[in-house]
Design an enzyme around this catalytic site. Structure first.
Site, PDB file in Angstrom:
ATOM      1  N   HIS A  12       0.813  -1.218   0.000  1.00 39.60           N
ATOM      2  CA  HIS A  12       0.000   0.000   0.000  1.00 39.60           C
ATOM      3  C   HIS A  12       0.846   1.268   0.000  1.00 39.60           C
ATOM      4  O   HIS A  12       0.623   2.180   0.818  1.00 39.60           O
ATOM      5  CB  HIS A  12      -0.969  -0.007   1.197  1.00 39.60           C
ATOM      6  CG  HIS A  12      -2.276   0.634   0.894  1.00 39.60           C
ATOM      7  ND1 HIS A  12      -2.844   1.593   1.692  1.00 39.60           N
ATOM      8  CD2 HIS A  12      -3.127   0.475  -0.130  1.00 39.60           C
ATOM      9  CE1 HIS A  12      -3.994   1.970   1.169  1.00 39.60           C
ATOM     10  NE2 HIS A  12      -4.186   1.311   0.061  1.00 39.60           N
TER      11      HIS A  12
ATOM     12  N   PHE B 201     -12.047   4.031  10.247  1.00 41.41           N
ATOM     13  CA  PHE B 201     -12.609   5.058   9.350  1.00 41.41           C
ATOM     14  C   PHE B 201     -11.563   6.117   9.030  1.00 41.41           C
ATOM     15  O   PHE B 201     -10.683   6.404   9.853  1.00 41.41           O
ATOM     16  CB  PHE B 201     -13.845   5.720   9.977  1.00 41.41           C
ATOM     17  CG  PHE B 201     -15.039   4.840   9.883  1.00 41.41           C
ATOM     18  CD1 PHE B 201     -15.907   4.924   8.803  1.00 41.41           C
ATOM     19  CD2 PHE B 201     -15.259   3.869  10.844  1.00 41.41           C
ATOM     20  CE1 PHE B 201     -16.990   4.064   8.696  1.00 41.41           C
ATOM     21  CE2 PHE B 201     -16.331   2.994  10.747  1.00 41.41           C
ATOM     22  CZ  PHE B 201     -17.197   3.092   9.673  1.00 41.41           C
TER      23      PHE B 201
ATOM     24  N   ARG C 161     -10.439  -1.332  -1.067  1.00 36.56           N
ATOM     25  CA  ARG C 161     -10.367  -2.661  -0.456  1.00 36.56           C
ATOM     26  C   ARG C 161     -11.610  -2.947   0.374  1.00 36.56           C
ATOM     27  O   ARG C 161     -11.933  -4.101   0.658  1.00 36.56           O
ATOM     28  CB  ARG C 161      -9.106  -2.768   0.418  1.00 36.56           C
ATOM     29  CG  ARG C 161      -7.822  -2.533  -0.358  1.00 36.56           C
ATOM     30  CD  ARG C 161      -6.641  -2.292   0.550  1.00 36.56           C
ATOM     31  NE  ARG C 161      -6.796  -1.081   1.366  1.00 36.56           N
ATOM     32  CZ  ARG C 161      -5.917  -0.660   2.262  1.00 36.56           C
ATOM     33  NH1 ARG C 161      -4.800  -1.336   2.453  1.00 36.56           N
ATOM     34  NH2 ARG C 161      -6.134   0.439   2.966  1.00 36.56           N
TER      35      ARG C 161
ATOM     36  N   LYS D  37     -12.256   9.378  17.963  1.00 41.18           N
ATOM     37  CA  LYS D  37     -11.932   8.875  16.625  1.00 41.18           C
ATOM     38  C   LYS D  37     -12.512   7.487  16.488  1.00 41.18           C
ATOM     39  O   LYS D  37     -12.389   6.674  17.399  1.00 41.18           O
ATOM     40  CB  LYS D  37     -10.424   8.804  16.435  1.00 41.18           C
ATOM     41  CG  LYS D  37      -9.887   9.995  15.690  1.00 41.18           C
ATOM     42  CD  LYS D  37      -8.522   9.753  15.116  1.00 41.18           C
ATOM     43  CE  LYS D  37      -8.126  10.979  14.299  1.00 41.18           C
ATOM     44  NZ  LYS D  37      -6.762  10.873  13.804  1.00 41.18           N
TER      45      LYS D  37
ATOM     46  N   ASP E  38      -9.623  -1.866   7.295  1.00 39.40           N
ATOM     47  CA  ASP E  38      -9.581  -2.495   8.607  1.00 39.40           C
ATOM     48  C   ASP E  38     -10.956  -2.718   9.216  1.00 39.40           C
ATOM     49  O   ASP E  38     -11.118  -3.569  10.086  1.00 39.40           O
ATOM     50  CB  ASP E  38      -8.754  -1.636   9.579  1.00 39.40           C
ATOM     51  CG  ASP E  38      -7.283  -1.709   9.242  1.00 39.40           C
ATOM     52  OD1 ASP E  38      -6.808  -2.813   8.958  1.00 39.40           O
ATOM     53  OD2 ASP E  38      -6.616  -0.662   9.250  1.00 39.40           O
TER      54      ASP E  38
ATOM     55  N   HIS F 162      -2.648   2.897  12.660  1.00 37.27           N
ATOM     56  CA  HIS F 162      -2.211   2.167  11.459  1.00 37.27           C
ATOM     57  C   HIS F 162      -2.828   0.762  11.531  1.00 37.27           C
ATOM     58  O   HIS F 162      -4.046   0.618  11.573  1.00 37.27           O
ATOM     59  CB  HIS F 162      -0.673   2.171  11.445  1.00 37.27           C
ATOM     60  CG  HIS F 162      -0.025   1.774  10.155  1.00 37.27           C
ATOM     61  ND1 HIS F 162      -0.704   1.502   9.003  1.00 37.27           N
ATOM     62  CD2 HIS F 162       1.301   1.599   9.835  1.00 37.27           C
ATOM     63  CE1 HIS F 162       0.158   1.180   8.039  1.00 37.27           C
ATOM     64  NE2 HIS F 162       1.388   1.227   8.522  1.00 37.27           N
TER      65      HIS F 162
ATOM     66  N   HIS G  63      -8.812   7.961   6.099  1.00 38.23           N
ATOM     67  CA  HIS G  63      -7.565   7.510   5.481  1.00 38.23           C
ATOM     68  C   HIS G  63      -6.707   8.709   5.116  1.00 38.23           C
ATOM     69  O   HIS G  63      -7.229   9.751   4.750  1.00 38.23           O
ATOM     70  CB  HIS G  63      -7.853   6.678   4.219  1.00 38.23           C
ATOM     71  CG  HIS G  63      -6.694   5.828   3.847  1.00 38.23           C
ATOM     72  ND1 HIS G  63      -5.677   6.281   3.046  1.00 38.23           N
ATOM     73  CD2 HIS G  63      -6.363   4.572   4.219  1.00 38.23           C
ATOM     74  CE1 HIS G  63      -4.775   5.324   2.930  1.00 38.23           C
ATOM     75  NE2 HIS G  63      -5.157   4.282   3.628  1.00 38.23           N
TER      76      HIS G  63
END
Ligand code: COA
Length: 374
Positions: free
Chosen positions: A186, A258, A269, A254, A311, A221, A260
């Protein structure tokens, strides 16, 4: 002294080097690995095929693939000294710390030396990752010394069989395989950039990957899949999920899984793993987790205009596969090791030490005072 807010903090939007490995968020290109669309890879490839393509620069022929799969299988067995180290790591250690130690220990037992065999080193590390985490997990939790050198055709099957102690269905193995493909590469994300920075000093591959594991560990991450699961499993219905989420948002929390740093509208993805999560929920017969996840995705879009990254639905998919939550991020490691190693080799092939500049914001002309007078 007025502190200047740095333009482009977090190196956001800055090009830090060239890569031929993946396109992330490039208009009109979508996510591709060496030009192959992620959607096609997730449908047609195995993880081993993708790893070969990333590491060796082309898709393998059938005979190259057979040889490569056999080679990776032969590396599933762990050296005794490494198993002894893993047996000493306590049950309550975080599995990401286990991976970090495991990779580092491999570097002691089988140092890379000069870089003439770098793809071989990459293959050994790649094939050891699933063995490291499953060996430690089963030993520390059940006292069982599992034989990691299984004959499953893919790492997906090997991993699921070792972690759950049961033979996975073909469908379950395939979902794990797809998840590793989605995690494989990525661009210059934080962990890959760590690996490249380490490689740029001409350090060895084990050090580069050990550093990358430490970087991936954080919840901003790779740790996001684990953190997302912890949130999702608190809710039992769509209604509960909606009111719980609204409360979190009102508290300015947060929401993990969610947002990026590169994508602005969607993470390509997500649709792939979301489809699999739905399918797994149907096979499982209990769709609660999927429904809750779907509701959170809907409300995040409605309230914040934010989209799920890979994720988020990875969390429910892994849960349906029977994987303990703490082992979610290590799966990210297993997949991404292929991308890290490919990036390390790419960095080495056209290297300049990575050394950005900084804006000094500290004091000027500090006056030294002897220790007795402070
Ligand atoms: N939930 C709620 N709000 C979020 C958010 C989230 N997951 N992600 C970003 N935001 C908000 C920020 O609070 C910020 O709001 P503000 O401008 O009012 O302060 C705004 O959106 C911009 O976010 P920022 O943190 O600057 O984005 P970034 O590019 O620096 O960070 C991530 C990107 C991925 C680190 C960030 O979106 C995040 O922390 N997501 C959750 C962790 C996660 O899922 N990581 C996996 C990434 S694949």
């Amino acid at each position: 002294m007025g502190e200047k807010k740095l333009e482009g903090a977090g190196l956001r939007g800055q090009v830090a080097g060239n890569t031929a490995l993946s396109t992330v968020g490039k208009t009109g290109k979508g996510l591709t690995y060496r030009g192959y669309a992620i959607e096609e890879l997730a449908e047609k490839a195995t993880f081993e095929e993708v790893a070969y393509m990333l590491l060796y620069g082309k898709l393998p022929t059938q005979s190259e693939y057979d040889e490569y799969s056999s080679k990776l299988k032969s590396y599933r067995s762990l050296p005794t000294e490494l198993k002894e180290v893993l047996e000493r790591i306590p049950q309550d250690a975080h599995p990401m710390d286990v991976m970090r130690t495991g990779c580092s220990m491999l570097g002691n037992l089988d140092p890379e030396g000069d870089f003439s065999n770098q793809s071989e080193t990459a293959d050994r590390i790649l094939a050891s990752m699933a063995s490291i985490v499953t060996y430690w997990y089963r030993y520390s939790h059940e006292g069982i010394k599992v034989e990691t050198a299984t004959d499953h055709p893919t790492i997906g099957g090997q991993f699921l069989s070792l972690i759950t102690g049961k033979e996975p269905s073909e469908e379950h193995s395939r979902v794990l395989d797809v998840s590793l493909i989605l995690y494989a590469e990525h661009g210059f994300n934080a962990s890959t950039f760590t690996a490249r920075t380490c490689a740029s000093t001409l350090s060895d591959m084990h050090s580069c990957i050990t550093g990358a594991i430490g970087t991936l560990r954080g919840p901003l991450h790779g740790g996001a899949n684990e953190a997302a699961m912890e949130m999702i499993e608190q809710y039992n219905t769509r209604e509960e999920a909606k009111s719980g989420l609204l409360e979190l948002l009102a508290n300015k929390e947060k929401i993990m899984g969610f947002g990026h740093a590169v994508y602005t509208n969607e993470d390509p993805r997500n649709a792939i793993i979301k489809k699999w999560s739905k399918k797994l929920s149907e096979i499982d017969g209990d769709a609660t987790l999927y429904e809750v996840s779907d509701e959170i995705e809907r409300v995040m879009d409605e309230e914040k205009g934010m989209f799920a990254n890979t994720d988020f639905f990875m969390a429910s998919a892994y849960h349906y596969l029977g994987i303990p939550t703490q082992i979610f991020t290590p799966l990210f490691v297993i997949g991404r090791t292929s991308g890290w190693a490919a990036n390390i080799m790419e960095q080495r092939a056209d290297n300049r030490i990575i050394r950005p500049s900084e804006e000094y914001i500290g004091p000027d002309n500090s006056v030294w005072v002897d220790i007795a007078d402070r």
